[in-house]
Design a protein around this motif. Structure first.
Motif, PDB file in Angstrom:
ATOM      1  N   SER A 100       0.744  -1.095   0.031  1.00 25.90           N
ATOM      2  CA  SER A 100       0.138   0.003   0.091  1.00 25.90           C
ATOM      3  C   SER A 100       0.778   1.289  -0.009  1.00 25.90           C
ATOM      4  CB  SER A 100      -0.906  -0.029   1.244  1.00 25.90           C
ATOM      5  OG  SER A 100      -1.842  -1.090   1.276  1.00 25.90           O
ATOM      6  N   SER A 101       1.989   1.168   0.601  1.00 23.83           N
ATOM      7  CA  SER A 101       3.043   2.454   0.956  1.00 23.83           C
ATOM      8  C   SER A 101       3.110   2.795  -0.627  1.00 23.83           C
ATOM      9  CB  SER A 101       3.894   2.376   1.760  1.00 23.83           C
ATOM     10  OG  SER A 101       4.992   1.144   1.513  1.00 23.83           O
ATOM     11  N   ARG A 102       3.826   1.619  -1.539  1.00 26.43           N
ATOM     12  CA  ARG A 102       4.511   2.213  -2.550  1.00 26.43           C
ATOM     13  C   ARG A 102       3.474   2.447  -3.616  1.00 26.43           C
ATOM     14  NH1 ARG A 102       8.082   4.429  -5.294  1.00 26.43           N
ATOM     15  NH2 ARG A 102       8.549   3.624  -7.390  1.00 26.43           N
ATOM     16  N   ILE A 103       1.990   1.981  -3.599  1.00 24.72           N
ATOM     17  CA  ILE A 103       0.846   2.358  -4.400  1.00 24.72           C
ATOM     18  C   ILE A 103       0.730   3.789  -4.163  1.00 24.72           C
ATOM     19  CG2 ILE A 103      -1.377   1.960  -5.037  1.00 24.72           C
ATOM     20  CD1 ILE A 103      -0.965  -0.893  -4.327  1.00 24.72           C
ATOM     21  N   PHE A 104       0.767   3.953  -2.702  1.00 23.29           N
ATOM     22  CA  PHE A 104       0.213   5.646  -2.561  1.00 23.29           C
ATOM     23  C   PHE A 104       1.618   6.289  -2.991  1.00 23.29           C
ATOM     24  CE2 PHE A 104       0.743   9.105   0.663  1.00 23.29           C
ATOM     25  CZ  PHE A 104      -0.604   9.404   0.315  1.00 23.29           C
ATOM     26  N   GLU A 105       2.457   5.909  -3.047  1.00 27.95           N
ATOM     27  CA  GLU A 105       3.640   6.785  -3.482  1.00 27.95           C
ATOM     28  C   GLU A 105       3.480   7.194  -4.962  1.00 27.95           C
ATOM     29  OE1 GLU A 105       8.423   7.037  -3.382  1.00 27.95           O
ATOM     30  OE2 GLU A 105       7.523   5.351  -2.575  1.00 27.95           O
ATOM     31  N   ILE A 106       3.309   6.094  -5.538  1.00 25.93           N
ATOM     32  CA  ILE A 106       3.396   6.246  -7.218  1.00 25.93           C
ATOM     33  C   ILE A 106       2.203   6.975  -7.468  1.00 25.93           C
ATOM     34  CG2 ILE A 106       2.954   4.854  -9.416  1.00 25.93           C
ATOM     35  CD1 ILE A 106       4.373   2.628  -8.008  1.00 25.93           C
TER      36      ILE A 106
ATOM     37  N   LYS B 211       4.839   7.085 -18.063  1.00 24.42           N
ATOM     38  CA  LYS B 211       4.672   5.620 -18.539  1.00 24.42           C
ATOM     39  C   LYS B 211       5.304   4.653 -17.574  1.00 24.42           C
ATOM     40  CE  LYS B 211       4.565   2.506 -22.394  1.00 24.42           C
ATOM     41  NZ  LYS B 211       3.344   2.233 -22.404  1.00 24.42           N
ATOM     42  N   GLN B 212       6.347   5.051 -17.113  1.00 21.77           N
ATOM     43  CA  GLN B 212       7.150   4.038 -16.190  1.00 21.77           C
ATOM     44  C   GLN B 212       6.489   3.821 -14.990  1.00 21.77           C
ATOM     45  OE1 GLN B 212      11.281   5.502 -15.241  1.00 21.77           O
ATOM     46  NE2 GLN B 212      11.618   3.680 -13.938  1.00 21.77           N
ATOM     47  N   LEU B 213       5.890   4.921 -14.338  1.00 19.41           N
ATOM     48  CA  LEU B 213       5.025   5.110 -13.123  1.00 19.41           C
ATOM     49  C   LEU B 213       3.872   4.176 -13.453  1.00 19.41           C
ATOM     50  CD1 LEU B 213       5.535   8.755 -11.963  1.00 19.41           C
ATOM     51  CD2 LEU B 213       6.667   6.728 -10.843  1.00 19.41           C
ATOM     52  N   TRP B 214       3.151   4.381 -14.684  1.00 18.87           N
ATOM     53  CA  TRP B 214       2.061   3.572 -14.890  1.00 18.87           C
ATOM     54  C   TRP B 214       2.237   2.350 -14.888  1.00 18.87           C
ATOM     55  CZ3 TRP B 214       0.752   7.381 -19.297  1.00 18.87           C
ATOM     56  CH2 TRP B 214      -0.094   8.548 -18.874  1.00 18.87           C
ATOM     57  N   GLU B 215       3.440   1.753 -15.547  1.00 25.56           N
ATOM     58  CA  GLU B 215       3.804   0.185 -15.586  1.00 25.56           C
ATOM     59  C   GLU B 215       4.107  -0.302 -14.179  1.00 25.56           C
ATOM     60  OE1 GLU B 215       3.481  -1.715 -18.063  1.00 25.56           O
ATOM     61  OE2 GLU B 215       2.811  -0.020 -19.640  1.00 25.56           O
TER      62      GLU B 215
ATOM     63  N   LEU C  38       2.775   0.775 -11.321  1.00 28.02           N
ATOM     64  CA  LEU C  38       1.379   0.720 -10.549  1.00 28.02           C
ATOM     65  C   LEU C  38       0.759  -0.293 -10.877  1.00 28.02           C
ATOM     66  CD1 LEU C  38      -0.515   2.114  -8.659  1.00 28.02           C
ATOM     67  CD2 LEU C  38      -1.403   3.375 -10.648  1.00 28.02           C
ATOM     68  N   ARG C  39       0.743  -0.723 -12.251  1.00 25.39           N
ATOM     69  CA  ARG C  39      -0.024  -1.893 -12.826  1.00 25.39           C
ATOM     70  C   ARG C  39       0.633  -3.284 -12.233  1.00 25.39           C
ATOM     71  NH1 ARG C  39      -1.067  -3.420 -19.340  1.00 25.39           N
ATOM     72  NH2 ARG C  39      -2.387  -5.152 -18.873  1.00 25.39           N
ATOM     73  N   LEU C  40       1.965  -3.159 -12.094  1.00 25.91           N
ATOM     74  CA  LEU C  40       2.773  -4.278 -11.732  1.00 25.91           C
ATOM     75  C   LEU C  40       2.324  -4.589 -10.126  1.00 25.91           C
ATOM     76  CD1 LEU C  40       4.824  -6.547 -11.641  1.00 25.91           C
ATOM     77  CD2 LEU C  40       6.580  -4.951 -11.122  1.00 25.91           C
ATOM     78  N   HIS C  41       1.976  -3.447  -9.582  1.00 25.20           N
ATOM     79  CA  HIS C  41       1.510  -3.830  -7.930  1.00 25.20           C
ATOM     80  C   HIS C  41       0.136  -3.972  -7.927  1.00 25.20           C
ATOM     81  CE1 HIS C  41       5.287  -2.864  -5.795  1.00 25.20           C
ATOM     82  NE2 HIS C  41       5.554  -1.699  -6.997  1.00 25.20           N
ATOM     83  N   ARG C  42      -0.837  -3.371  -9.051  1.00 26.74           N
ATOM     84  CA  ARG C  42      -2.204  -3.564  -8.854  1.00 26.74           C
ATOM     85  C   ARG C  42      -2.491  -3.981 -10.242  1.00 26.74           C
ATOM     86  NH1 ARG C  42      -5.130   1.593  -6.576  1.00 26.74           N
ATOM     87  NH2 ARG C  42      -6.741  -0.031  -6.243  1.00 26.74           N
TER      88      ARG C  42
END
Length: 283
Positions: free
Chosen positions: A46-52, A75-79, A81-85
């Motif tokens: 959750s902490s990394r998702i929130f940071e992204i 695009k790097q942040l989107w990818e 975020l998709r990896l974590h979610r």
């Protein structure tokens, strides 16, 4: 054994060099995979998702930055975020993601005073629901208010104790300052409203404190002054008498004496002016 080494080589080739250094001495592919899953396989990070998400909201194109470079960062942040979610497979999972996004947005809107509580919520293995997060923050807010009041009371008590200690050590200075005038330069009396002394040394309240003057010395000074003044007048009158005697002698000798050897009125007038009562009264 050969298959195990082959899987380990595939995993090592897929790692970054810094990550590979951590797992370089794993004994088997299963041990390496379990370690990777414990460290990086947490889908509820959750902490990394929130940071992204916060980076995506605040990310702006810098001045003179090419559009291609700016788009590459997003695009790097989107990818990541998709990896974590990854995409939701069921409706319940989609609703859970929507609840998480609301929690993230609510935490991001808080003031910096709740930073510690926000960090504790995000570091939990399972992200709480929105209602649970609100209850936690409400309790924290109440605790801060109570602690703030207690801190103010303690500060007031400490200030009072410090002031009492300071007053006890500077009691004499306080008495002296109380007896000073408004400018603080000279002692001031509150009874007679005059400067130069304090109330405990006022002559009106304590007449016995009034110093007595040295009267004999003043009398001697006055007598000496009067004697010098009389001596000066006598010298002046003596010179006037000599001048008149010379004038009379040059005019006529008989004019100084009348019939029967009496002294003339001019001489008597001069003698009376020198030694008569008028001269004494004038001095």
């Amino acid at each position: 054994m050969a298959n195990d080494l082959h899987v380990m080589s595939l995993l090592c080739n897929a790692m970054e060099p810094k990550v590979y250094e951590i797992f370089a001495f794993a004994n088997s592919a299963k041990e390496m995979w379990d370690s990777l899953y414990e460290m990086y396989g947490n889908s509820n990070n959750s902490s990394r998702i929130f940071e992204i998400q916060q980076k995506l909201v605040t990310l702006n194109q810098e001045p003179e930055q090419p559009v291609m470079e700016h788009f590459g960062k997003m695009k790097q942040l989107w990818e990541e975020l998709r990896l974590h979610r990854p995409p939701a497979a069921t409706v319940n999972e989609y609703l859970k993601r929507e609840e998480q996004d609301r929690v993230f947005r609510f935490l991001a809107s808080l003031t910096p005073e709740f930073e510690e509580t926000r960090r504790d919520i995000l570091m939990r293995p399972e992200l709480p629901s929105l209602n649970t997060v609100y209850a936690i923050l409400q309790s924290e807010e109440t605790r801060k208010k109570v602690m703030g009041r207690d801190r103010k009371v303690n500060n007031s008590l400490n200030n009072s104790e410090n002031f009492a200690h300071f007053s006890s050590r500077t009691g004499d200075n306080t008495k002296w300052n109380k007896g000073k005038d408004k400018k603080g330069n000279r002692p001031y009396c509150d009874h007679c409203n005059r400067s130069g002394h304090t109330k405990d040394k006022c002559w009106l309240l304590y007449p016995h404190l009034k110093p007595t003057r040295n009267m004999p010395n003043e009398a001697n000074l006055t007598t000496k002054s009067e004697d010098s003044h009389v001596q000066l007048r006598l010298e002046q009158m003596t010179k006037q008498l000599e001048f008149l005697m010379k004038t009379c002698a040059t005019n006529a000798e008989p004019s100084f004496a009348g019939p029967g050897g009496e002294t003339s009125n001019a001489v008597k007038h001069i003698e009376s002016s020198v030694s008569g009562p008028n001269f004494r009264e004038e001095d």
